[in-house]
Design a protein around this motif. Structure first.
Motif, PDB file in Angstrom:
ATOM      1  N   LEU A  51       0.779  -1.098  -0.020  1.00  0.00           N
ATOM      2  CA  LEU A  51      -0.038   0.068   0.034  1.00  0.00           C
ATOM      3  C   LEU A  51       0.733   1.373   0.358  1.00  0.00           C
ATOM      4  N   LEU A  52       2.069   1.247   0.215  1.00  0.00           N
ATOM      5  CA  LEU A  52       3.257   2.895   0.419  1.00  0.00           C
ATOM      6  C   LEU A  52       4.181   1.981  -0.497  1.00  0.00           C
ATOM      7  N   LYS A  53       5.051   3.713  -0.676  1.00  0.00           N
ATOM      8  CA  LYS A  53       5.592   3.445  -2.301  1.00  0.00           C
ATOM      9  C   LYS A  53       7.358   2.748  -1.076  1.00  0.00           C
ATOM     10  N   ARG A  54       7.139   3.064   0.349  1.00  0.00           N
ATOM     11  CA  ARG A  54       7.945   2.982   1.039  1.00  0.00           C
ATOM     12  C   ARG A  54       7.875   3.184   2.550  1.00  0.00           C
ATOM     13  N   ALA A  55       8.642   2.142   3.119  1.00  0.00           N
ATOM     14  CA  ALA A  55       9.012   1.972   5.091  1.00  0.00           C
ATOM     15  C   ALA A  55       8.121   3.477   5.069  1.00  0.00           C
ATOM     16  N   ALA A  56       7.289   2.952   6.143  1.00  0.00           N
ATOM     17  CA  ALA A  56       6.953   3.830   7.264  1.00  0.00           C
ATOM     18  C   ALA A  56       6.552   3.188   8.718  1.00  0.00           C
ATOM     19  N   PHE A  57       6.354   3.769   9.831  1.00  0.00           N
ATOM     20  CA  PHE A  57       6.982   2.989  11.280  1.00  0.00           C
ATOM     21  C   PHE A  57       5.774   2.698  10.947  1.00  0.00           C
ATOM     22  N   GLU A  58       5.359   1.035  12.203  1.00  0.00           N
ATOM     23  CA  GLU A  58       4.411   0.289  11.984  1.00  0.00           C
ATOM     24  C   GLU A  58       4.502  -0.148  13.561  1.00  0.00           C
ATOM     25  N   LEU A  59       3.586   0.144  14.379  1.00  0.00           N
ATOM     26  CA  LEU A  59       3.338  -1.223  15.623  1.00  0.00           C
ATOM     27  C   LEU A  59       2.044  -1.006  16.132  1.00  0.00           C
ATOM     28  N   TYR A  60       1.629  -2.742  16.102  1.00  0.00           N
ATOM     29  CA  TYR A  60       0.644  -3.043  16.614  1.00  0.00           C
ATOM     30  C   TYR A  60       0.082  -3.755  18.046  1.00  0.00           C
ATOM     31  N   GLY A  61      -0.821  -3.298  17.998  1.00  0.00           N
ATOM     32  CA  GLY A  61      -1.755  -3.423  19.374  1.00  0.00           C
ATOM     33  C   GLY A  61      -1.552  -4.729  20.241  1.00  0.00           C
ATOM     34  N   HIS A  62      -0.860  -5.645  19.718  1.00  0.00           N
ATOM     35  CA  HIS A  62      -0.762  -6.860  20.540  1.00  0.00           C
ATOM     36  C   HIS A  62       0.477  -6.841  20.870  1.00  0.00           C
ATOM     37  N   HIS A  63       1.406  -6.462  19.884  1.00  0.00           N
ATOM     38  CA  HIS A  63       2.970  -6.168  20.852  1.00  0.00           C
ATOM     39  C   HIS A  63       2.953  -4.609  20.931  1.00  0.00           C
ATOM     40  N   TYR A  64       1.950  -3.719  21.491  1.00  0.00           N
ATOM     41  CA  TYR A  64       1.966  -2.152  22.280  1.00  0.00           C
ATOM     42  C   TYR A  64       0.231  -2.359  23.345  1.00  0.00           C
ATOM     43  N   LYS A  65       1.041  -2.593  23.912  1.00  0.00           N
ATOM     44  CA  LYS A  65      -1.138  -3.246  25.349  1.00  0.00           C
ATOM     45  C   LYS A  65      -1.259  -2.198  25.198  1.00  0.00           C
ATOM     46  N   PRO A  66      -1.254  -0.430  25.176  1.00  0.00           N
ATOM     47  CA  PRO A  66      -1.649   0.525  25.549  1.00  0.00           C
ATOM     48  C   PRO A  66      -2.522   0.901  23.994  1.00  0.00           C
ATOM     49  N   MET A  67      -2.102   1.265  23.345  1.00  0.00           N
ATOM     50  CA  MET A  67      -3.702   0.252  21.928  1.00  0.00           C
ATOM     51  C   MET A  67      -3.716  -0.424  22.141  1.00  0.00           C
ATOM     52  N   LEU A  68      -4.348  -1.307  22.766  1.00  0.00           N
ATOM     53  CA  LEU A  68      -5.619  -2.560  22.935  1.00  0.00           C
ATOM     54  C   LEU A  68      -6.152  -2.335  23.740  1.00  0.00           C
ATOM     55  N   PHE A  69      -5.893  -1.336  24.542  1.00  0.00           N
ATOM     56  CA  PHE A  69      -7.357   0.234  25.491  1.00  0.00           C
ATOM     57  C   PHE A  69      -7.596   0.811  24.484  1.00  0.00           C
ATOM     58  N   PHE A  70      -7.494   1.044  23.715  1.00  0.00           N
ATOM     59  CA  PHE A  70      -7.938   2.125  23.010  1.00  0.00           C
ATOM     60  C   PHE A  70      -9.100   1.159  21.551  1.00  0.00           C
ATOM     61  N   LEU A  71      -8.913   0.145  21.413  1.00  0.00           N
ATOM     62  CA  LEU A  71      -9.522  -0.945  20.522  1.00  0.00           C
ATOM     63  C   LEU A  71     -10.577  -1.248  21.886  1.00  0.00           C
ATOM     64  N   TRP A  72     -10.333  -1.985  22.956  1.00  0.00           N
ATOM     65  CA  TRP A  72     -11.158  -2.108  24.114  1.00  0.00           C
ATOM     66  C   TRP A  72     -11.955  -0.369  23.806  1.00  0.00           C
ATOM     67  N   GLY A  73     -11.583   0.263  24.121  1.00  0.00           N
ATOM     68  CA  GLY A  73     -12.382   1.605  24.959  1.00  0.00           C
ATOM     69  C   GLY A  73     -13.809   2.423  24.325  1.00  0.00           C
ATOM     70  N   LEU A  74     -13.130   1.808  22.720  1.00  0.00           N
ATOM     71  CA  LEU A  74     -14.714   2.971  21.709  1.00  0.00           C
ATOM     72  C   LEU A  74     -14.955   1.782  21.496  1.00  0.00           C
ATOM     73  N   THR A  75     -14.816   0.375  22.522  1.00  0.00           N
ATOM     74  CA  THR A  75     -15.727  -0.547  20.962  1.00  0.00           C
ATOM     75  C   THR A  75     -17.078  -0.238  21.632  1.00  0.00           C
TER      76      THR A  75
END
Length: 215
Positions: A51-75
């Motif tokens: 989807l991208l033309k070059r690398a971007a910094f990416e981080l997934y919620g199952h590797h960084y728990k604070p992001m999961l709290f966003f996902l669960w909290g906004l449900t």
């Protein structure tokens, strides 16, 4: 928060002020502290999503728990807007750099209901998300633009989000990013009783009964 548009009718809606700029800033500050000092090393990254033309910094919620709290909290909020009970699948964070684009695409089945949340722009230049107005069948096709198909360009301020049907409506960012960098969080859900229910929690951390013991 103000909902602009009809998610049920159009397949997408603009959620103005979903979170406050202060909350977005607090999240990014905590993330940067956890990443540590210094520049993010992307110059030697050889591969990146098509989807991208070059690398971007990416981080997934199952590797960084604070992001999961966003996902669960906004449900509950997203379930109310969609009008159905949803289960979370996954979320991820991405930093785009100046001149980056995101090619036009459809999402995988884990992204039945998707949310693109803008966390910050380095230079304050709004960068629209574009969503195709007509619904299409799920596809792995990736394109540089929408061709002859009509699409909506949705400008997001910091803390704004676009909720869209990721499987059925193609989307992307075809205009180059005007900022030195911009930070975004992408969150995804499926209907609890829908055709993609099996993708709930995206195969990660599926809920099960927990027993506690004490000594």
């Amino acid at each position: 928060m103000k909902v602009v548009g009809s998610y049920q009718q159009d397949g997408y809606a603009h959620l103005q002020g979903l979170i406050s700029p202060e909350v977005a800033q607090a999240f990014l500050k905590g993330l940067k502290q956890d990443l540590g000092p210094g520049a993010i090393p992307l110059s030697n990254v050889a591969s990146h999503p098509n989807l991208l033309k070059r690398a971007a910094f990416e981080l997934y919620g199952h590797h960084y728990k604070p992001m999961l709290f966003f996902l669960w909290g906004l449900t509950p909020i997203v379930s109310e807007i969609v009008g159905r009970e949803l289960l979370p699948t996954y979320d991820y964070f991405r930093i785009y750099r100046e001149g980056d684009v995101c090619r036009v695409h459809s999402d995988r089945y884990s992204c039945e209901h998707s949310l693109s949340l803008t966390l910050d722009y380095s230079d304050g230049e709004v960068w629209d998300l574009e969503v195709e107005k007509s619904r299409t069948e799920p596809s792995a096709k990736i394109a540089e633009d929408f061709g002859p198909e009509a699409f909506a360009s949705i400008p997001m301020q910091i803390g704004d989000a676009v909720l869209y049907q990721g499987v059925g409506h193609r989307h992307g960012r075809v205009k180059p990013n005007p900022n030195e960098w911009s930070a975004h969080l992408f969150l995804h859900w499926v209907d609890r009783d829908g055709p993609y229910r099996e993708h709930a929690f995206d195969g990660q951390d599926k809920p099960s009964k927990v027993n506690f013991s004490f000594s």
